[in-house]
Structures are given as structure tokens and as C-alpha cells.
Design an enzyme around this catalytic site. Structure first.
Site, PDB file in Angstrom:
ATOM      1  N   HIS A  24      -3.496  43.752   8.013  1.00 57.45           N
ATOM      2  CA  HIS A  24      -3.187  43.804   9.219  1.00 57.45           C
ATOM      3  C   HIS A  24      -1.650  43.017   9.535  1.00 57.45           C
ATOM      4  CE1 HIS A  24      -3.642  42.422  13.748  1.00 57.45           C
ATOM      5  NE2 HIS A  24      -2.777  41.381  13.448  1.00 57.45           N
ATOM      6  N   GLU A  25      -1.382  42.179   8.495  1.00 55.83           N
ATOM      7  CA  GLU A  25       0.042  41.457   8.464  1.00 55.83           C
ATOM      8  C   GLU A  25       0.965  42.294   7.941  1.00 55.83           C
ATOM      9  OE1 GLU A  25       0.446  38.867  10.412  1.00 55.83           O
ATOM     10  OE2 GLU A  25      -1.543  38.569  10.750  1.00 55.83           O
ATOM     11  N   HIS A  28       2.304  44.464  10.558  1.00 55.21           N
ATOM     12  CA  HIS A  28       3.449  43.893  11.280  1.00 55.21           C
ATOM     13  C   HIS A  28       4.807  43.845  10.546  1.00 55.21           C
ATOM     14  CE1 HIS A  28       1.053  43.025  14.544  1.00 55.21           C
ATOM     15  NE2 HIS A  28       0.357  41.829  13.836  1.00 55.21           N
TER      16      HIS A  28
END
Length: 444
Positions: A24-25, A28
């Protein structure tokens, strides 16, 4: 219960959750770096730092509790108009002054001070708030999209790689007799009528090919034909030892209770043959995984929409000891406990792997949906702010006005704090429910 297997199951889910957060990170991180934003930290987990290393301008690390993660980007918000961008000492002084003005000003100023620290020594062109709206949206969407992609991959592995258990047209067992309704007998009595399939000569291991002249590919299709012919002789073709064998089957009449879509019930007379099917894992087409992910997304959206009512039901069941809804919200504690129970069952290893894969896929769907809720500090909140900026700029351009400054979302910090408090409360409730009144999927 096998304690070691239980612990291994929990650890597998913890690692799976950590990997999901890490991806998920990364969702980003990669676009942020691609667009030139300075990223100071990439952290997996919350709490004290267990390990970290610096690569270039970014510190990468792992924290104690795998319940979240973050990347620290320079200038998530524009600098306060009355603050020098890099003046941390000045920001701290203003924060002290704000405390004398009230809690709202204090919260806003503290957020602006923290934001000012990320801006210190950073080229203004490398800040998040200076990016075009579409790039800001891409960065914030990257995390949830990574969870969705991982969910699709896991569901594809489950449906098309491992396969789903399905009733096949191969006969597993044939009843010798027809037992009276409600009977608990395990053996046939002398006066019990012979079961139709047994009388027809159907044997375990036979594969049903045709019924009443209709080819069948699933046991459900075969069952539907049998149910539609109570008391009527129908031709049946089975495959036995590589050869097709023609037989005649006369299903007996059987009364069953049927529930309609409106909830009303009625009694219908259907055919009964006395056969059961073998269950095998069948690999489904590659599009079955994405379809399962889409169905799961729709289900989780429904849960989020009804979240207040579902949380009330969870709290009520916790206090009264009632049975919880298996489709209701659950914390990572509950998911981990389920993973441990699955790992400790006596089921074949492939069955346990399949359930664990399904749990992890569903967890990633939940991360995808929940992070898109349009409230700060969630990703959806940052996306909403970016879109609001885009709308303001479009209106200004349409009216021939100067481009407005980026929205200072630090002024929404008090509302963000309310959201955080509600999230903490929800987490505490679900943690307590998952410990003291857990969801029972595998029996009590």
C-alpha cells in the site's frame, strides 16, 4: 487444537498484513518519487521503530505494530500564510501563542508546525501541494489501488490456481433405501423402500452424463432434472470404467419446504434419487478472480455504508453474548484468530491454504474500500481535497480570475481529530468483540 499450527496461522496473517501495508505504501511512494516529491520516511507499522535504514533522502523502517504505515512527503499542505516556510522555531512560538487563543487554533497551528518541518530545506517545486491535481490524486490513489491489485491476484490464485470446491457429476455414494422424513437411522430397515438410484443400478464412481436426454456438466444441473420428475421414469446415461451405460431412474416423491424471495414459505413435491456427489477442487476461468474481487468490493462497500448500525449490533452482541454476524466488521485481531483456527483444523493442507488466501484477499479489499472513504486522514480525504482544489482552479479559469492558492487542509485538523478518535473507538470496540465474543465461522 494444535497450538503450533494456530500460532503459525496467526503469524502467516500478520506477515500477510505487513506485506499488504508495505505494498500500500509503495503504491504511494513510487508515484511520489516519480513526480519529484521529497519523501522523508517510508514506514511499515506504528509505534516504536524496530529497524530503519536510510537510502538517499528517504529513511525506510519497520515499526512495532503492523496496524498501519505511512510515507512522509514534503509539503502535504501549503505553508501557513503567516509563517516562514522553514521557520520551525517561529512555528513553535506561534503554536504557543495559539494555545492562548483556544483549542481549535492550537490544533491547526500544531499541524502547520509539523508541516513546516517537512518543508525545511526543500525546494518548493518538490512539495506535494505544488503538484498538479491529477498527480496528487494518482499518489493518493496508489496505495488503495495496490491493495485492490493484490486482492485480485490472490482471488485469481484461489479461483484459477488452487480451485474452488464444487460438487461434480461423479457419484460419491448411493443410498440403499429411502428413510422416513425426520429419521435419524443410520441403517436401512427391512421395510424401508429401496432408493431410486440404488434400484436403477447407479454405483459410486459413476459419472452422470445425461438425464432425460439432457447432457449435464454439473451436479446442480443433474439435481434440477431429478427434482423436476417426481414419480416419473427418466433415462439416465452414466460413464463407468470408460464406457457409457444406459439406465432408467424413477425419482420418488419428496416434500420439501421452499422459501420464496419475499420470505414466504411453501411445500413443494420434488423428485428424490438418493445419490450424493463427490466434491473436487475445480479451477475456474482466469476472470473468476477479478469477478470475486469486484463482488467482495461491493459487499465491503455495503458494510461501510451500514457501519454505524453494524457497530451498534457488534456492541450489543458483545454486551449480551449474542452470536455475531459473520459478515459484520472485524478487527485484525479477529482475522488473525480466524487464520489461527483455520491453520489448526484437521482439513487437508490445500483447504487451509485456500481459506487463508481468501482471508488475506478479503482483508486487502477492506483496505482498498476503507482507505477511499472521503475523510481525512484517510487517502480518500486527501483525494477529496485535491479534487476540491481542481474544482476551484477550474472555476477561477472559467471566470478569468487568478489561480487560487492550494487548500490549507491543516484547518480541517479538528475534524480530522474527530475522525481519528472515532476510528480509535471503532478499533477498540472490534478488538474487544474479537477477543470476548469472536465471530464463529468454524463452530463454537
Amino acid at each position: 487444537m494444535d497450538v503450533l499450527a494456530f500460532v503459525i496461522g496467526v503469524l502467516v496473517m500478520v506477515v500477510g498484513l505487513a506485506v499488504s501495508i508495505a505494498l500500500h505504501e509503495i503504491g504511494h511512494l513510487v508515484p511520489a518519487k516519480r513526480f519529484g516529491v521529497r519523501v522523508g520516511q517510508y514506514m511499515i507499522g506504528m509505534g516504536p521503530t524496530l529497524w530503519s535504514t536510510r537510502r538517499g533522502e528517504t529513511e525506510y523502517g519497520v515499526k512495532a505494530f503492523p496496524i498501519g504505515g505511512y510515507i512522509s512527503m514534503a509539503g502535504m499542505y501549503p505553508p501557513a500564510k503567516d509563517e516562514p516556510t522553514a521557520a520551525v522555531d517561529s512555528a513553535a512560538a506561534s503554536a504557543r501563542a495559539a494555545r492562548r487563543r483556544g483549542i481549535y487554533a492550537t490544533l491547526v497551528q500544531d499541524a502547520q508546525a509539523a508541516n513546516a518541518e517537512t518543508l525545511e530545506g526543500v525546494d518548493d517545486a518538490r512539495t506535494f501541494h505544488r503538484l498538479p491535481v491529477w498527480k496528487r490524486v494518482v499518489i493518493m490513489l496508489g496505495g488503495p489501488i495496490m491493495n485492490l491489485v493484490l486482492a485480485v491476484v490472490l482471488f485469481a490464485v484461489l479461483f484459477s490456481g488452487i480451485g474452488m470446491q464444487q460438487a461434480t457429476t461423479t457419484v460419491a455414494a448411493v443410498s440403499e433405501c429411502v428413510l422416513p422424513p425426520g429419521s435419524t437411522a443410520t441403517e436401512c430397515a427391512a421395510d424401508d423402500p429401496e432408493a431410486p438410484a440404488h434400484a436403477a443400478g447407479i454405483l459410486p464412481g459413476d459419472r452422470l452424463v445425461e438425464l432425460d436426454g439432457t447432457p449435464v456438466e454439473t451436479f446442480a444441473e443433474a439435481s434440477e432434472i431429478i427434482r423436476a420428475h417426481p414419480g416419473t421414469a427418466i433415462p439416465v446415461v452414466v460413464e463407468r470404467d470408460g464406457a457409457r451405460v444406459p439406465l432408467t431412474l424413477t425419482p420418488v416423491e419428496n416434500e420439501v419446504e421452499v422459501t420464496a424471495d419475499d420470505g414466504t414459505t411453501s411445500v413443494e413435491t420434488v423428485g428424490y434419487a438418493g445419490i450424493s456427489s463427490s466434491v473436487e477442487r475445480v479451477c475456474e476461468p482466469i476472470w473468476a478472480g477479478p469477478q470475486a474481487a469486484a463482488d467482495n468490493v461491493a459487499a465491503v462497500v455495503g458494510i461501510v455504508v451500514d457501519l454505524p448500525a453494524r457497530l451498534y449490533d457488534t456492541a450489543y452482541d458483545l454486551l449480551t453474548g449474542g452470536e455475531r454476524d459473520a459478515d459484520g466488521p472485524m478487527s485484525v485481531v479477529g482475522v488473525g484468530r480466524l487464520a489461527g483456527e483455520v491453520a489448526a483444523t484437521d482439513a487437508p493442507i490445500l483447504d487451509r491454504v485456500a481459506v487463508m488466501t481468501s482471508l488475506l484477499a478479503s482483508l486487502n479489499v477492506a483496505l482498498f474500500v476503507f482507505n477511499l472513504v472521503p475523510l481525512l486522514p484517510l487517502d480518500g480525504g486527501h483525494i477529496l481535497v485535491a479534487l476540491w482544489d481542481g474544482a476551484r482552479r477550474a472555476v477561477a479559469k472559467l471566470l478569468g480570475r487568478p489561480e487560487p492558492a492550494p487548500t490549507d487542509a491543516t484547518r480541517l485538523v479538528p475534524l480530522t481529530l474527530v475522525v481519528v478518535v472515532l476510528l480509535i473507538g471503532m478499533g477498540a470496540l472490534l478488538f474487544a468483540a474479537d477477543i470476548f465474543n469472536p465471530v464463529q465461522l468454524l463452530g463454537g
